[in-house]
Design a protein around this motif. Sequence first.
Motif, PDB file in Angstrom:
ATOM      1  N   ALA A  73       0.720  -1.335   0.148  1.00  0.00           N
ATOM      2  CA  ALA A  73       0.067  -0.065   0.080  1.00  0.00           C
ATOM      3  C   ALA A  73       0.903   1.305   0.082  1.00  0.00           C
ATOM      4  O   ALA A  73       0.402   2.092  -0.698  1.00  0.00           O
ATOM      5  CB  ALA A  73      -0.996   0.053   1.218  1.00  0.00           C
ATOM      6  N   LYS A  74       2.163   1.270   0.633  1.00  0.00           N
ATOM      7  CA  LYS A  74       2.810   2.407   0.730  1.00  0.00           C
ATOM      8  C   LYS A  74       4.056   2.397  -0.281  1.00  0.00           C
ATOM      9  O   LYS A  74       4.888   3.164  -0.044  1.00  0.00           O
ATOM     10  CB  LYS A  74       3.165   2.702   2.135  1.00  0.00           C
ATOM     11  CG  LYS A  74       3.865   1.468   2.751  1.00  0.00           C
ATOM     12  CD  LYS A  74       3.993   1.543   4.376  1.00  0.00           C
ATOM     13  CE  LYS A  74       4.629   0.535   5.001  1.00  0.00           C
ATOM     14  NZ  LYS A  74       4.848   0.705   6.467  1.00  0.00           N
ATOM     15  N   CYS A  75       4.185   1.202  -0.892  1.00  0.00           N
ATOM     16  CA  CYS A  75       5.300   1.032  -1.925  1.00  0.00           C
ATOM     17  C   CYS A  75       5.142   1.961  -3.051  1.00  0.00           C
ATOM     18  O   CYS A  75       4.146   1.709  -3.692  1.00  0.00           O
ATOM     19  CB  CYS A  75       5.438  -0.470  -2.009  1.00  0.00           C
ATOM     20  SG  CYS A  75       7.038  -0.718  -3.089  1.00  0.00           S
ATOM     21  N   LYS A  76       6.036   2.781  -3.360  1.00  0.00           N
ATOM     22  CA  LYS A  76       5.905   3.490  -4.597  1.00  0.00           C
ATOM     23  C   LYS A  76       6.440   2.903  -5.822  1.00  0.00           C
ATOM     24  O   LYS A  76       6.211   3.217  -7.123  1.00  0.00           O
ATOM     25  CB  LYS A  76       6.561   4.936  -4.464  1.00  0.00           C
ATOM     26  CG  LYS A  76       6.023   5.754  -3.212  1.00  0.00           C
ATOM     27  CD  LYS A  76       6.745   7.088  -3.197  1.00  0.00           C
ATOM     28  CE  LYS A  76       6.070   7.842  -1.845  1.00  0.00           C
ATOM     29  NZ  LYS A  76       6.974   9.133  -1.501  1.00  0.00           N
ATOM     30  N   GLY A  77       7.201   1.723  -5.792  1.00  0.00           N
ATOM     31  CA  GLY A  77       7.884   1.163  -6.867  1.00  0.00           C
ATOM     32  C   GLY A  77       9.227   0.466  -6.502  1.00  0.00           C
ATOM     33  O   GLY A  77       9.449   0.738  -5.303  1.00  0.00           O
ATOM     34  N   PRO A  78       9.825  -0.058  -7.411  1.00  0.00           N
ATOM     35  CA  PRO A  78      10.832  -0.964  -7.095  1.00  0.00           C
ATOM     36  C   PRO A  78      12.280  -0.005  -6.570  1.00  0.00           C
ATOM     37  O   PRO A  78      13.133  -0.485  -5.978  1.00  0.00           O
ATOM     38  CB  PRO A  78      11.565  -1.749  -8.551  1.00  0.00           C
ATOM     39  CG  PRO A  78      10.551  -0.772  -9.495  1.00  0.00           C
ATOM     40  CD  PRO A  78       9.377  -0.427  -8.758  1.00  0.00           C
ATOM     41  N   GLY A  79      12.116   1.280  -7.098  1.00  0.00           N
ATOM     42  CA  GLY A  79      13.127   2.191  -6.432  1.00  0.00           C
ATOM     43  C   GLY A  79      13.147   2.577  -5.077  1.00  0.00           C
ATOM     44  O   GLY A  79      14.214   3.047  -4.455  1.00  0.00           O
ATOM     45  N   ASP A  80      12.266   2.137  -4.249  1.00  0.00           N
ATOM     46  CA  ASP A  80      12.277   2.205  -2.870  1.00  0.00           C
ATOM     47  C   ASP A  80      13.051   1.244  -2.228  1.00  0.00           C
ATOM     48  O   ASP A  80      13.482   1.707  -0.883  1.00  0.00           O
ATOM     49  CB  ASP A  80      10.956   1.815  -2.257  1.00  0.00           C
ATOM     50  CG  ASP A  80       9.838   2.979  -2.623  1.00  0.00           C
ATOM     51  OD1 ASP A  80      10.036   3.994  -3.401  1.00  0.00           O
ATOM     52  OD2 ASP A  80       8.480   2.805  -2.345  1.00  0.00           O
TER      53      ASP A  80
END
Length: 346
Positions: A300-307
Amino acid sequence: MGLFSRQGNCFTPDTRRLVPSSGRVLSCSHRHMASGVPCRAFSGGTPMGRQATEDIVVTHPERVLYPELGITKGDVAEYYRAVMEWFLPGVVDRPTSVLRFPDGIGEQGFFQKHPMRGLSHAGHVRLREESGKWAEYLCPNDASSVIGLVQFGTIEFHPWGARANSLEEPDYLVFDLDPGQGVSWRDIVDAARQMKRRLGKVGLDSFVRTTGGKGLHVVLPLHAACTWDDAKHFVQGFARTLANEQPDRFIAKAAMDERGGKIFIDYLRNSRGATSVASYSLRARAGATVATPLRWQDLAKCKGPGDFTIDTVPRRLARLRGDPWEGFTTLRQDLKQALHAYAEAD
């Protein structure tokens, strides 16, 4: 069944809890400091990664492997030492292919699955190939194996879905959700959640991780008797069913020219000899991303693989109070109900 060429105390996921010590900031090794080469300091490390690999000399630690970020070979070694207690269970005692970039990701890299001269610290296993011939395969059996492979320019680790002592029985399956052009990250997250619900309806619990690329892996632990044939029938039938039901959203064929706006459900990583990237493996991609296990609610709070990168993952692990994949190594489930529901679509 293969025999290991090296013996020793291997720690396996089934017998050791995967929650590391946290909060300790690791400095560069004495060898790096003596050479005057700066390297990143990672938090979340444990004695396993440091003490068990002090005998491995990482030569040319100043060699830049990620040109855009200035990340060096020494940094890569320090990263794997810092996360070793989390990373090692995913590769230990498994035939493993590695992706090597001796001159950095700006140059041509290559996969390697067989041991080579000079690779004295990496374990290996002798196994029968599909052709019937016997061959030696890389098979890490301790922390020294990992750092020894990093010394030879390894960035990525891709293990089999079976252990060396039970090569004919996969103990987990992987669905790789690979987005075509025009598919957003939120679309991928929604697709993974849909797969979780569908798998749950046939009695299968699943786990999720970022791949370090654009997609997500939905992973099913088995740890129960399963053949590669049964695995193939199920994953192929499941992927084709979703693609047939929602052809505008999913595709189960690898054809690149048909993937635009769709999510490819790559089920092809579930056959004998096939591999998928290990949890906590670095990726040889821009940003030095990491394949990272998550709790389902973390999406839910993951913006994408760049995290999740070489810098952020050790800090994340230092803050965690438990394993995001708690229960993965002890969960026992089989494909009986799932095969009945989906094998017909194979």
